[in-house]
Design a protein around this motif. Structure first.
Motif, PDB file in Angstrom:
ATOM      1  N   LEU A   6     -11.221  19.592 -24.835  1.00 28.19           N
ATOM      2  CA  LEU A   6     -12.140  19.160 -23.790  1.00 28.19           C
ATOM      3  C   LEU A   6     -13.576  19.476 -24.155  1.00 28.19           C
ATOM      4  O   LEU A   6     -13.862  20.530 -24.720  1.00 28.19           O
ATOM      5  N   THR A   7     -14.475  18.560 -23.805  1.00 24.17           N
ATOM      6  CA  THR A   7     -15.904  18.801 -23.953  1.00 24.17           C
ATOM      7  C   THR A   7     -16.579  18.438 -22.644  1.00 24.17           C
ATOM      8  O   THR A   7     -16.080  17.620 -21.864  1.00 24.17           O
ATOM      9  N   GLU A   8     -17.715  19.057 -22.409  1.00 26.18           N
ATOM     10  CA  GLU A   8     -18.466  18.775 -21.197  1.00 26.18           C
ATOM     11  C   GLU A   8     -18.740  17.272 -21.098  1.00 26.18           C
ATOM     12  O   GLU A   8     -19.142  16.647 -22.079  1.00 26.18           O
ATOM     13  N   GLY A   9     -18.493  16.709 -19.929  1.00 29.86           N
ATOM     14  CA  GLY A   9     -18.705  15.285 -19.694  1.00 29.86           C
ATOM     15  C   GLY A   9     -17.451  14.441 -19.809  1.00 29.86           C
ATOM     16  O   GLY A   9     -17.439  13.294 -19.365  1.00 29.86           O
ATOM     17  N   ASP A  10     -16.386  14.979 -20.441  1.00 27.51           N
ATOM     18  CA  ASP A  10     -15.118  14.240 -20.491  1.00 27.51           C
ATOM     19  C   ASP A  10     -14.655  13.945 -19.075  1.00 27.51           C
ATOM     20  O   ASP A  10     -14.863  14.745 -18.156  1.00 27.51           O
ATOM     21  N   SER A  11     -14.005  12.797 -18.890  1.00 24.02           N
ATOM     22  CA  SER A  11     -13.505  12.450 -17.560  1.00 24.02           C
ATOM     23  C   SER A  11     -12.141  11.795 -17.658  1.00 24.02           C
ATOM     24  O   SER A  11     -11.742  11.287 -18.715  1.00 24.02           O
ATOM     25  N   VAL A 101     -15.220  17.101 -16.654  1.00 19.52           N
ATOM     26  CA  VAL A 101     -15.432  18.453 -17.176  1.00 19.52           C
ATOM     27  C   VAL A 101     -16.911  18.783 -16.985  1.00 19.52           C
ATOM     28  O   VAL A 101     -17.783  18.083 -17.502  1.00 19.52           O
ATOM     29  N   THR A 102     -17.173  19.851 -16.225  1.00 18.87           N
ATOM     30  CA  THR A 102     -18.559  20.246 -15.977  1.00 18.87           C
ATOM     31  C   THR A 102     -19.021  21.372 -16.892  1.00 18.87           C
ATOM     32  O   THR A 102     -20.214  21.561 -17.088  1.00 18.87           O
ATOM     33  N   GLU A 112     -12.164  28.093 -21.816  1.00 17.00           N
ATOM     34  CA  GLU A 112     -12.051  27.929 -20.376  1.00 17.00           C
ATOM     35  C   GLU A 112     -12.890  26.720 -20.002  1.00 17.00           C
ATOM     36  O   GLU A 112     -13.922  26.467 -20.609  1.00 17.00           O
ATOM     37  N   ALA A 113     -12.424  25.974 -19.021  1.00 16.76           N
ATOM     38  CA  ALA A 113     -13.147  24.767 -18.602  1.00 16.76           C
ATOM     39  C   ALA A 113     -13.192  24.695 -17.089  1.00 16.76           C
ATOM     40  O   ALA A 113     -12.278  25.151 -16.404  1.00 16.76           O
ATOM     41  N   GLU A 114     -14.271  24.126 -16.587  1.00 13.83           N
ATOM     42  CA  GLU A 114     -14.377  23.857 -15.154  1.00 13.83           C
ATOM     43  C   GLU A 114     -14.454  22.354 -14.972  1.00 13.83           C
ATOM     44  O   GLU A 114     -15.161  21.654 -15.712  1.00 13.83           O
ATOM     45  N   LEU A 115     -13.708  21.859 -13.988  1.00 14.93           N
ATOM     46  CA  LEU A 115     -13.669  20.441 -13.670  1.00 14.93           C
ATOM     47  C   LEU A 115     -14.182  20.234 -12.254  1.00 14.93           C
ATOM     48  O   LEU A 115     -13.915  21.050 -11.372  1.00 14.93           O
ATOM     49  N   ALA A 116     -14.877  19.146 -12.032  1.00 16.97           N
ATOM     50  CA  ALA A 116     -15.206  18.688 -10.681  1.00 16.97           C
ATOM     51  C   ALA A 116     -14.374  17.443 -10.443  1.00 16.97           C
ATOM     52  O   ALA A 116     -14.162  16.641 -11.360  1.00 16.97           O
ATOM     53  N   SER A 129     -12.954  16.486  -2.169  1.00 13.30           N
ATOM     54  CA  SER A 129     -13.763  16.814  -3.345  1.00 13.30           C
ATOM     55  C   SER A 129     -13.449  18.260  -3.703  1.00 13.30           C
ATOM     56  O   SER A 129     -12.950  19.018  -2.865  1.00 13.30           O
ATOM     57  N   GLY A 130     -13.727  18.629  -4.939  1.00 12.99           N
ATOM     58  CA  GLY A 130     -13.430  20.009  -5.294  1.00 12.99           C
ATOM     59  C   GLY A 130     -13.641  20.325  -6.751  1.00 12.99           C
ATOM     60  O   GLY A 130     -14.293  19.580  -7.485  1.00 12.99           O
ATOM     61  N   TYR A 131     -13.045  21.453  -7.144  1.00  5.29           N
ATOM     62  CA  TYR A 131     -13.190  21.930  -8.518  1.00  5.29           C
ATOM     63  C   TYR A 131     -11.899  22.611  -8.959  1.00  5.29           C
ATOM     64  O   TYR A 131     -11.076  23.024  -8.145  1.00  5.29           O
TER      65      TYR A 131
END
Length: 143
Positions: A6-11, A101-102, A112-116, A129-131
């Motif tokens: 995963l990289t930031e911006g992946d959806s 991926v935020t 570790e990754a955070e998703l919105a 909506s959530g994370y």
């Protein structure tokens, strides 16, 4: 996909339920023990509560929303998950979750990754909506 890919911006988007049925609501009531008549009793939902029909459990909607994580990322532990309920979910709804991926960081046991995410119905109305926060799955001997 694995967490380390995963990289930031992946959806990712995924339909998590097609045509939610009243039977599914009753089955969830039985599994969860939540027999609030808003979810299972048409007369109560319409004549007492003033809805057009029964409504889905919020926790059922949240659980369906979480399927976007399990349908996208393999071998990761869910370390945090939060939602905000925005609109009712009704029998007949089809729900689609879109996640982005935020952030991706290095944790003590790996990435570790955070998703919105946003869950919408078939009309494009946002219902949740959530994370979510994911971390590398630990081997059984590490737990």
């Amino acid at each position: 996909m694995r967490l380390e890919q995963l990289t930031e911006g992946d959806s990712h988007s995924q339909v998590v339920v097609h045509d939610l049925t009243r039977t599914q609501l009753v089955m969830y009531a039985g599994a969860s023990g939540d027999f609030n008549p808003l979810h299972t009793d048409e007369v109560y939902a319409t004549q007492v509560a003033g809805y057009d029909k029964v409504i889905a459990h919020g926790q059922l909607t949240m659980g369906l929303t979480a399927k976007v994580v399990t349908g996208w990322v393999d071998e990761a532990d869910l370390s945090a998950f939060g939602v905000r309920f925005k609109n009712q979910v009704w029998p007949g709804d089809t729900l689609t979750v879109s996640a982005t991926v935020t952030s991706v960081t290095k944790g003590p046991h790996g990435p570790e990754a955070e998703l919105a995410f946003s869950t919408t119905n078939q009309d494009g109305v946002e219902v949740v909506s959530g994370y979510a926060r994911l971390r590398e799955a630990w081997a059984v001997e590490d737990r």
